[in-house]
Design an enzyme around this catalytic site. Structure first.
Site, PDB file in Angstrom:
ATOM      1  N   LYS A 110       0.813  -1.225   0.000  1.00  0.00           N
ATOM      2  CA  LYS A 110       0.000   0.000   0.000  1.00  0.00           C
ATOM      3  C   LYS A 110       0.846   1.273   0.000  1.00  0.00           C
ATOM      4  CE  LYS A 110      -4.066  -2.052   2.150  1.00  0.00           C
ATOM      5  NZ  LYS A 110      -5.091  -1.956   3.199  1.00  0.00           N
TER       6      LYS A 110
ATOM      7  N   GLY B  70       0.269  -0.989   9.082  1.00  0.00           N
ATOM      8  CA  GLY B  70      -0.211  -0.386   7.838  1.00  0.00           C
ATOM      9  C   GLY B  70      -1.592   0.240   7.863  1.00  0.00           C
TER      10      GLY B  70
END
Ligand code: ATR
Length: 261
Positions: A62, A125
């Site tokens: 990501k 994350g």
């Protein structure tokens, strides 16, 4: 369409998107691909060559995808996290729909976040997306704890209003969120002591597979309100669908059942 990540076997995104394609007579197919970091460049070329119309990006890429993106949404820029990409006027655009996914999921639980204190376990994350969403939802305080203290300190550089406590310390809170990876294995236990926490509190886990982590199971058995990450996952997928197809797909029991397998 694609979801890319590594590992990727566990992803339910193809089931959701292909279901919505079928229901809406969209002639498309959504697949999953396990990629390596060195494949990201090629993925971008496939999108720019119209071979792929859009992609979801998941763990651990990501952030890694960002150097290849031409335009970031505000959410993606602040959280440094992109989970949805597509081409617009020859430019690759990166969005972060985890923010909306979390926000819509919490709204549906009817938990009123206004003025509340939220305690987050973990600093990995997904945490910047959760903090971003919580700030939009007018919470009064966000307290982070992470086994590795340094990672919470780094988060504070972006979100300077958050407070940090050491792992093991349990502050007063209204809602606690497990955003660690503890619970992905059914036997995982979180070595934190919630026994002194009042019964009115809300225990939330970002994990949806398994459906009930030990963290949620223990909380439910003691009598706390609990919720897993299934709705967050479905809403982030619906938000990506909306970006690609310009309308929201239906979220109903049929959709929930797709994730029970
Ligand atoms: P990343 O940290 O690479 O972004 P992640 O899956 O998003 O990966 O995050 C994993 C989270 O679970 C981290 O907050 C991690 O804590 P550390 O930063 O200390 O590694 C947390 N975590 C994983 N295993 C844990 C354990 N056994 N006890 C406590 N926290 C754990």
């Amino acid at each position: 369409y694609l979801v890319i990540g590594n590992p990727i076997d566990h992803s339910y995104s193809p089931q959701l998107h292909n279901h919505w394609f079928k229901k809406n007579n969209i002639k498309a197919i959504y697949k999953k691909e396990k990629l390596n970091l060195s494949d990201l460049k090629d993925l971008v070329l496939r999108i720019k060559d119209f071979k792929v119309s859009g992609a979801n990006v998941t763990v651990p890429f990501k952030r890694d995808i960002i150097p290849y993106i031409d335009e970031l949404s505000l959410e993606a820029k602040i959280t440094q996290s992109v989970n949805t990409i597509y081409l617009n006027d020859n430019k690759l655009v990166g969005h972060n729909t985890d923010v909306e996914g979390f926000e819509f999921a919490i709204k549906e639980t009817k938990f009123d976040t206004n003025g509340k204190t939220i305690f987050i376990l973990g600093a990995g994350g997904v945490v910047p997306s959760i903090i971003y969403a919580l700030n939009k939802m007018n919470v009064s305080e966000i307290i982070i704890t992470n086994r590795t203290r340094n990672k919470s300190d780094i988060l504070k550089k972006t979100f300077n209003k958050i407070s940090i406590v050491d792992w093991g310390e349990i502050p007063n809170f209204d809602m606690v969120i497990n955003a660690t990876s503890l619970g992905l294995n059914e036997k995982d236990e979180i070595n934190l002591d919630f026994s002194k926490v009042e019964k009115s509190k809300f225990f939330y886990d970002v994990i949806y597979n398994p459906q009930e982590t030990n963290f949620l199971k223990k909380a439910r058995e003691v009598g706390y309100k609990t919720e897993n990450g299934k709705k967050m996952f479905i809403y982030q997928a619906a938000a990506a669908f909306h970006i690609w197809h310009n309308f929201y797909p239906k979220i109903n029991d049929e959709v929930y059942k797709l994730l029970n397998k």
